[in-house]
Motif scaffolding. Structure first.
Motif, PDB file in Angstrom:
ATOM      1  N   LEU A  76       0.830  -1.202   0.000  1.00  0.00           N
ATOM      2  CA  LEU A  76       0.000   0.000   0.000  1.00  0.00           C
ATOM      3  C   LEU A  76       0.866   1.254   0.000  1.00  0.00           C
ATOM      4  N   GLY A  77       1.968   1.210   0.747  1.00  0.00           N
ATOM      5  CA  GLY A  77       2.887   2.343   0.802  1.00  0.00           C
ATOM      6  C   GLY A  77       3.566   2.624  -0.519  1.00  0.00           C
ATOM      7  N   LYS A  78       3.652   1.607  -1.359  1.00  0.00           N
ATOM      8  CA  LYS A  78       4.245   1.785  -2.698  1.00  0.00           C
ATOM      9  C   LYS A  78       3.234   2.307  -3.716  1.00  0.00           C
ATOM     10  N   GLY A  79       1.990   2.489  -3.262  1.00  0.00           N
ATOM     11  CA  GLY A  79       0.985   3.079  -4.126  1.00  0.00           C
ATOM     12  C   GLY A  79      -0.045   2.133  -4.698  1.00  0.00           C
ATOM     13  N   LYS A  80       0.027   0.851  -4.347  1.00  0.00           N
ATOM     14  CA  LYS A  80      -0.968  -0.097  -4.853  1.00  0.00           C
ATOM     15  C   LYS A  80      -2.286   0.076  -4.114  1.00  0.00           C
ATOM     16  N   SER A  81      -3.385  -0.287  -4.771  1.00  0.00           N
ATOM     17  CA  SER A  81      -4.681  -0.280  -4.104  1.00  0.00           C
ATOM     18  C   SER A  81      -4.814  -1.545  -3.263  1.00  0.00           C
ATOM     19  N   ILE A  82      -5.750  -1.529  -2.317  1.00  0.00           N
ATOM     20  CA  ILE A  82      -5.937  -2.712  -1.474  1.00  0.00           C
ATOM     21  C   ILE A  82      -6.379  -3.905  -2.313  1.00  0.00           C
ATOM     22  N   ASP A  83      -7.160  -3.679  -3.362  1.00  0.00           N
ATOM     23  CA  ASP A  83      -7.588  -4.787  -4.226  1.00  0.00           C
ATOM     24  C   ASP A  83      -6.398  -5.410  -4.942  1.00  0.00           C
ATOM     25  N   GLU A  84      -5.485  -4.568  -5.412  1.00  0.00           N
ATOM     26  CA  GLU A  84      -4.280  -5.089  -6.082  1.00  0.00           C
ATOM     27  C   GLU A  84      -3.428  -5.894  -5.101  1.00  0.00           C
ATOM     28  N   VAL A  85      -3.296  -5.385  -3.899  1.00  0.00           N
ATOM     29  CA  VAL A  85      -2.473  -6.066  -2.900  1.00  0.00           C
ATOM     30  C   VAL A  85      -3.064  -7.421  -2.544  1.00  0.00           C
ATOM     31  N   MET A  86      -4.367  -7.454  -2.285  1.00  0.00           N
ATOM     32  CA  MET A  86      -4.991  -8.705  -1.862  1.00  0.00           C
ATOM     33  C   MET A  86      -5.017  -9.732  -2.983  1.00  0.00           C
ATOM     34  N   ALA A  87      -5.061  -9.278  -4.218  1.00  0.00           N
ATOM     35  CA  ALA A  87      -5.037 -10.210  -5.355  1.00  0.00           C
ATOM     36  C   ALA A  87      -3.717 -10.968  -5.419  1.00  0.00           C
ATOM     37  N   GLY A  88      -2.663 -10.377  -4.863  1.00  0.00           N
ATOM     38  CA  GLY A  88      -1.355 -11.023  -4.892  1.00  0.00           C
ATOM     39  C   GLY A  88      -1.028 -11.810  -3.642  1.00  0.00           C
ATOM     40  N   MET A  89      -1.967 -11.872  -2.682  1.00  0.00           N
ATOM     41  CA  MET A  89      -1.728 -12.585  -1.428  1.00  0.00           C
ATOM     42  C   MET A  89      -2.219 -14.016  -1.535  1.00  0.00           C
ATOM     43  N   HIS A  90      -1.419 -14.959  -1.040  1.00  0.00           N
ATOM     44  CA  HIS A  90      -1.789 -16.374  -1.081  1.00  0.00           C
ATOM     45  C   HIS A  90      -2.258 -16.883   0.283  1.00  0.00           C
ATOM     46  N   GLN A  91      -2.081 -16.068   1.320  1.00  0.00           N
ATOM     47  CA  GLN A  91      -2.557 -16.419   2.661  1.00  0.00           C
ATOM     48  C   GLN A  91      -3.281 -15.220   3.249  1.00  0.00           C
ATOM     49  N   VAL A  92      -4.021 -15.467   4.325  1.00  0.00           N
ATOM     50  CA  VAL A  92      -4.854 -14.431   4.928  1.00  0.00           C
ATOM     51  C   VAL A  92      -3.992 -13.437   5.712  1.00  0.00           C
ATOM     52  N   ALA A  93      -4.269 -12.142   5.515  1.00  0.00           N
ATOM     53  CA  ALA A  93      -3.694 -11.076   6.335  1.00  0.00           C
ATOM     54  C   ALA A  93      -4.830 -10.567   7.224  1.00  0.00           C
ATOM     55  N   GLU A  94      -4.868 -11.023   8.467  1.00  0.00           N
ATOM     56  CA  GLU A  94      -6.015 -10.776   9.336  1.00  0.00           C
ATOM     57  C   GLU A  94      -6.281  -9.294   9.598  1.00  0.00           C
ATOM     58  N   GLY A  95      -5.238  -8.474   9.561  1.00  0.00           N
ATOM     59  CA  GLY A  95      -5.418  -7.057   9.847  1.00  0.00           C
ATOM     60  C   GLY A  95      -6.347  -6.360   8.885  1.00  0.00           C
ATOM     61  N   VAL A  96      -6.370  -6.815   7.628  1.00  0.00           N
ATOM     62  CA  VAL A  96      -7.238  -6.208   6.612  1.00  0.00           C
ATOM     63  C   VAL A  96      -8.699  -6.392   7.003  1.00  0.00           C
ATOM     64  N   LYS A  97      -9.037  -7.575   7.499  1.00  0.00           N
ATOM     65  CA  LYS A  97     -10.413  -7.854   7.899  1.00  0.00           C
ATOM     66  C   LYS A  97     -10.731  -7.283   9.276  1.00  0.00           C
TER      67      LYS A  97
END
Length: 338
Positions: A264-285
């Motif tokens: 996110l700090g590099k300028g990506k949107s949250i949708d772009e970031v989550m699309a590249g995640m293969h495991q759950v990042a609980e903080g987002v939820k």
């Protein structure tokens, strides 16, 4: 007369569920439930969870299956490693097979969306009467299974249960402390993931170590204020489940929540970031649930609010840090705000 070795069921074969199952299998008969039959077969036949932990060898004797009844029906202890968004569903699926009164230990560091409930509250609803607790601390799964020294806290409603279960998890390199502050340990686990996103946003935006130290330190204060308002013990937030877990989650390159913030700090949107995640990042939820609770309690949560602005309201990491720095500091301990 020798006591029978306890039988342990672990639900959830992600990286942390598998790591804990491997730890417990050192001293107890342990079977892990995997939603994926392929993952279960890999663990059961090859002693590996290649999908989540690579080629690291798990404890010999650890069993796995995708058959819920087989895992749960004879268990003396139920350990829940399913992410928060699937926790209730998995527990409801297990409920018909759970033996009366056995303890349920959550590994989850999050809150349920929609209800804002902690995982032990869900246990109380789905399996009333079962003692429910949580294991939490500064634990990166890949380091644990690789044998690095680490520590955690187990919280149960009474100290005797906490001490007995601590012995189940303890190994030569994994130190387990105990407490009865279940609420405090759970709240700390959920909040540290939110604050790790904030720290990661600073990393992605190119902020320095001074900035990160500032965020972590003020996050401890914010976490403590929130937890105490709910009834947690302020000492919990200075311990392994609070400050300890916050430090490792904000600094480790293996931390999923920190990595989300970095992108996110590099300028990506949250949708772009989550699309590249293969495991759950609980903080987002968790962040929206945290803000719901904070609003109900009338608690000022500046760091969490800025993370919520980026994750859920279209803000940017630059906006978040600019918003934090606009706040005028007051008394470090007794002052309000950031």
């Amino acid at each position: 007369m020798q006591r029978r070795q306890p039988r342990v069921a672990v639900l959830g074969a992600g990286s942390w569920g598998t790591a804990v199952a491997s730890i417990v299998a050192v001293s107890a008969q342990t079977t892990i439930w995997a939603r994926s039959a392929e993952v279960a077969e890999d663990i059961d036949s090859n002693g590996r969870n290649t999908r989540y932990l690579g080629d690291v060898a798990l404890t010999e004797g650890l069993r796995a299956t995708s058959d819920m009844e087989r895992v749960v029906s004879e268990a003396d202890v139920l350990i829940m490693g399913v992410p928060s968004h699937g926790f209730r569903e998995a527990l409801e699926q297990a409920a018909p097979y759970v033996r009366p009164w056995i303890p349920v230990v959550s590994l989850v560091k999050g809150l349920e969306q929609g209800t804002d409930h902690r995982m032990t509250q869900i246990v109380g609803e789905v399996l009333p009467g079962h003692p429910a607790g949580v294991l939490s601390g500064p634990n990166i799964a890949s380091e644990i299974v690789a044998g690095y020294a680490a520590a955690a806290t187990i919280a149960m409603p009474d100290q005797n249960s906490a001490a007995q279960l601590a012995a189940l998890f303890r190994t030569e390199r994994y130190r387990i402390y105990s407490t009865t502050d279940v609420l405090g340990v759970e709240v700390a686990g959920a909040l540290k993931n939110v604050f790790a996103i904030a720290a990661g946003m600073g990393d992605g935006a190119g902020a320095g170590y001074n900035t990160k130290a500032m965020v972590i330190t003020r996050a401890v204060r914010e976490m403590t204020k929130f937890g105490e308002a709910l009834g947690g013990d302020h000492k919990t937030f200075a311990g392994l489940a609070g400050t300890g877990d916050l430090i490792v989650t904000c600094t480790s390159p293996m931390s999923r929540n920190r990595r989300v913030g970095e992108e996110l700090g590099k300028g990506k949107s949250i949708d772009e970031v989550m699309a590249g995640m293969h495991q759950v990042a609980e903080g987002v939820k968790a962040v929206s649930a945290v803000m719901d609770v904070a609003d109900r309690l009338g608690i000022d949560m500046p760091i969490a609010a800025e993370v919520d602005g980026v994750v859920n309201k279209g803000g940017t990491a630059e906006d978040a840090y600019r918003g934090l720095l606009k706040d005028t500091p007051g008394h470090e301990v007794h002052g309000e705000g950031w």
